[in-house]
Design a protein around this motif. Sequence first.
Motif, PDB file in Angstrom:
ATOM      1  N   ILE A 203      13.373 -11.736  -6.372  1.00  0.00           N
ATOM      2  CA  ILE A 203      12.514 -12.484  -7.298  1.00  0.00           C
ATOM      3  C   ILE A 203      12.123 -13.833  -6.689  1.00  0.00           C
ATOM      4  N   ASN A 204      13.042 -14.456  -5.943  1.00  0.00           N
ATOM      5  CA  ASN A 204      12.759 -15.766  -5.348  1.00  0.00           C
ATOM      6  C   ASN A 204      12.339 -15.674  -3.875  1.00  0.00           C
ATOM      7  N   GLY A 205      11.987 -14.479  -3.423  1.00  0.00           N
ATOM      8  CA  GLY A 205      11.620 -14.326  -2.012  1.00  0.00           C
ATOM      9  C   GLY A 205      10.127 -14.065  -1.817  1.00  0.00           C
ATOM     10  N   LYS A 206       9.708 -14.194  -0.545  1.00  0.00           N
ATOM     11  CA  LYS A 206       8.290 -13.942  -0.214  1.00  0.00           C
ATOM     12  C   LYS A 206       8.184 -12.503   0.300  1.00  0.00           C
ATOM     13  N   SER A 207       7.378 -11.679  -0.373  1.00  0.00           N
ATOM     14  CA  SER A 207       7.336 -10.255  -0.008  1.00  0.00           C
ATOM     15  C   SER A 207       6.549 -10.014   1.280  1.00  0.00           C
ATOM     16  N   ASN A 208       5.802 -11.030   1.719  1.00  0.00           N
ATOM     17  CA  ASN A 208       5.065 -10.858   2.991  1.00  0.00           C
ATOM     18  C   ASN A 208       5.725 -11.645   4.145  1.00  0.00           C
ATOM     19  N   PHE A 209       6.981 -12.003   3.971  1.00  0.00           N
ATOM     20  CA  PHE A 209       7.691 -12.801   4.986  1.00  0.00           C
ATOM     21  C   PHE A 209       7.890 -11.987   6.267  1.00  0.00           C
ATOM     22  N   ILE A 210       8.260 -10.719   6.127  1.00  0.00           N
ATOM     23  CA  ILE A 210       8.436  -9.831   7.286  1.00  0.00           C
ATOM     24  C   ILE A 210       7.629  -8.568   7.031  1.00  0.00           C
ATOM     25  N   ASP A 211       6.923  -8.119   8.065  1.00  0.00           N
ATOM     26  CA  ASP A 211       6.084  -6.933   7.901  1.00  0.00           C
ATOM     27  C   ASP A 211       6.887  -5.681   8.287  1.00  0.00           C
ATOM     28  N   PHE A 212       7.803  -5.246   7.400  1.00  0.00           N
ATOM     29  CA  PHE A 212       8.590  -4.047   7.696  1.00  0.00           C
ATOM     30  C   PHE A 212       7.684  -2.812   7.663  1.00  0.00           C
ATOM     31  N   PRO A 213       8.052  -1.756   8.407  1.00  0.00           N
ATOM     32  CA  PRO A 213       7.185  -0.571   8.445  1.00  0.00           C
ATOM     33  C   PRO A 213       7.140   0.164   7.102  1.00  0.00           C
ATOM     34  N   ARG A 214       6.014   0.818   6.860  1.00  0.00           N
ATOM     35  CA  ARG A 214       5.857   1.670   5.665  1.00  0.00           C
ATOM     36  C   ARG A 214       5.814   3.102   6.176  1.00  0.00           C
ATOM     37  N   PRO A 215       6.977   3.720   6.402  1.00  0.00           N
ATOM     38  CA  PRO A 215       6.986   5.014   7.090  1.00  0.00           C
ATOM     39  C   PRO A 215       6.227   6.095   6.333  1.00  0.00           C
ATOM     40  N   MET A 216       5.460   6.862   7.076  1.00  0.00           N
ATOM     41  CA  MET A 216       4.724   8.032   6.581  1.00  0.00           C
ATOM     42  C   MET A 216       3.613   7.683   5.588  1.00  0.00           C
ATOM     43  N   LEU A 217       3.327   6.398   5.429  1.00  0.00           N
ATOM     44  CA  LEU A 217       2.331   6.004   4.431  1.00  0.00           C
ATOM     45  C   LEU A 217       0.969   6.631   4.715  1.00  0.00           C
ATOM     46  N   ASN A 218       0.618   6.694   5.990  1.00  0.00           N
ATOM     47  CA  ASN A 218      -0.723   7.189   6.304  1.00  0.00           C
ATOM     48  C   ASN A 218      -0.779   8.682   6.611  1.00  0.00           C
ATOM     49  N   LYS A 250      17.716 -14.833   2.800  1.00  0.00           N
ATOM     50  CA  LYS A 250      18.116 -13.531   2.264  1.00  0.00           C
ATOM     51  C   LYS A 250      17.105 -13.021   1.229  1.00  0.00           C
ATOM     52  N   ALA A 251      16.613 -13.933   0.402  1.00  0.00           N
ATOM     53  CA  ALA A 251      15.643 -13.547  -0.636  1.00  0.00           C
ATOM     54  C   ALA A 251      14.345 -13.050   0.007  1.00  0.00           C
ATOM     55  N   ASP A 252      13.925 -13.707   1.085  1.00  0.00           N
ATOM     56  CA  ASP A 252      12.694 -13.281   1.773  1.00  0.00           C
ATOM     57  C   ASP A 252      12.865 -11.891   2.394  1.00  0.00           C
ATOM     58  N   VAL A 253      14.039 -11.637   2.996  1.00  0.00           N
ATOM     59  CA  VAL A 253      14.283 -10.309   3.590  1.00  0.00           C
ATOM     60  C   VAL A 253      14.299  -9.256   2.472  1.00  0.00           C
ATOM     61  N   ALA A 254      15.009  -9.568   1.368  1.00  0.00           N
ATOM     62  CA  ALA A 254      15.100  -8.609   0.254  1.00  0.00           C
ATOM     63  C   ALA A 254      13.711  -8.304  -0.296  1.00  0.00           C
ATOM     64  N   ALA A 255      12.893  -9.353  -0.493  1.00  0.00           N
ATOM     65  CA  ALA A 255      11.559  -9.154  -1.079  1.00  0.00           C
ATOM     66  C   ALA A 255      10.660  -8.366  -0.126  1.00  0.00           C
ATOM     67  N   SER A 256      10.759  -8.649   1.182  1.00  0.00           N
ATOM     68  CA  SER A 256       9.903  -7.945   2.156  1.00  0.00           C
ATOM     69  C   SER A 256      10.314  -6.477   2.263  1.00  0.00           C
ATOM     70  N   ALA A 261       9.272  -0.640   0.770  1.00  0.00           N
ATOM     71  CA  ALA A 261       9.712   0.609   0.116  1.00  0.00           C
ATOM     72  C   ALA A 261       8.771   0.961  -1.035  1.00  0.00           C
ATOM     73  N   PHE A 262       8.410  -0.043  -1.837  1.00  0.00           N
ATOM     74  CA  PHE A 262       7.594   0.231  -3.024  1.00  0.00           C
ATOM     75  C   PHE A 262       6.162   0.608  -2.654  1.00  0.00           C
ATOM     76  N   GLU A 263       5.633  -0.010  -1.590  1.00  0.00           N
ATOM     77  CA  GLU A 263       4.256   0.332  -1.221  1.00  0.00           C
ATOM     78  C   GLU A 263       4.160   1.820  -0.888  1.00  0.00           C
ATOM     79  N   ALA A 264       5.147   2.327  -0.141  1.00  0.00           N
ATOM     80  CA  ALA A 264       5.135   3.754   0.213  1.00  0.00           C
ATOM     81  C   ALA A 264       5.195   4.612  -1.060  1.00  0.00           C
ATOM     82  N   LEU A 265       6.080   4.237  -1.995  1.00  0.00           N
ATOM     83  CA  LEU A 265       6.236   5.037  -3.226  1.00  0.00           C
ATOM     84  C   LEU A 265       4.953   5.013  -4.066  1.00  0.00           C
TER      85      LEU A 265
END
Length: 349
Positions: A203-218, A250-256, A261-265
């Motif tokens: 909740i207190n993190g930046k979701s665009n802090f790290i660009d983790f992969p979105r596996p199989m999204l495409n 930690k909050a930024d890593v959690a949010a990113s 995970a949610f974008e893929a879902l």
Amino acid sequence: MKILAIETSCDETAIALIETKGGIKNPQFKVLKNFVASQIAIHRPFGGVVPNLAKREHLNNLPILWQKISSKKITTLDILAVTVGPGLEPALWTGINFTKELYPILKKRNPNLKLMGISHSEGHLYSFLLNSKLKLINFKKLFPAITLVISGGHTILVLMKNLSQFKKIGETRDDAVGECFDKVARLLKLPYPGGPEIENLAINGKSNFIDFPRPMLNQKNYDFSFSGLKTSVFYYLKNKKTKLNNQKFKADVAASFQEAAFEALIKKTLRAAKEFKVKSVFISGGVASNKTLQKRFKAEIKKTNPELNFFVPQGKFCTDNAVMIAVAAYINGFKNKSRQLIAKGNLSF
Ligand code: KG4
Ligand code: ZN
């Protein structure tokens, strides 16, 4: 109809009694009793569920919950249902054996009492029926629908033609999304279960802090993969152990992580909704209780297809419970679909 259900597939011992009406065309449910004895505190020191400890706790809890639930209302019972899989076999057997002992006793009170083995996955699948807002909608306008079942053991996308006809169109090829939340939580030194911990931290993190992969999204299929995402978080944190004392980091890593995970879902579910021209999207299972996920789904639906109905069960019916098992028993009763009373850890959908 009155249905009593017992659920012991993982780390929650649950018993519920519900009253039903309306048939398969317009099923309605009243929850009379709903007890869940959580074992989280017992498994927490081990960072995950220990099957034999789960078995021991179910054996302790079942008679206690039964004492709490048994009353005069039980005399008019129509169905006695129990989860037979998927799940941890030693845990599943405790519920099955307890139910087998109860059955002859309860059958004396109603000779027509039905005994049913139920799939835990179908319990999650049908749990959207427990959303009270459904009563306001003409049932015919709900289908076809897409259901996303997301929990510690499931990541399945299901196309539902109606309540009794459905087929799996996609699933995870490796870890379930809830399992991935639990493993990433461990990397972030957060306690088990990791899902709610990551949600709160993010909740207190930046979701665009790290660009983790979105596996199989495409990829064109409706499958998912979460083990690569977990590995990316592992490598990202590898040389940053001291930074784990920094709550903002930690909050930024959690949010990113959560966002990846949610974008893929969300993207794959809504792509399926479009391709199969469905009228509704349902999400269920422990991960569906995540409020950020619910908000993200609603926002994306508003943007891309505002006509779609979107339903999530109340939080207590997202995580493991026996009410959803009773609901699945009601629906399966119309199809004469009951599973053998044998624990099947890998019972398929
Ligand atoms: O449905 P459930 O209670 O049990 C299974 O069938 O697995 O789901 C438990 C899973 C755990 O992995 C837990 O970390 C995850 O659901 N979970 C969440 C949240 N609450 C539970 N994941 C993300 N956000 C949450 N708020
Ligand atoms: Zn579950």
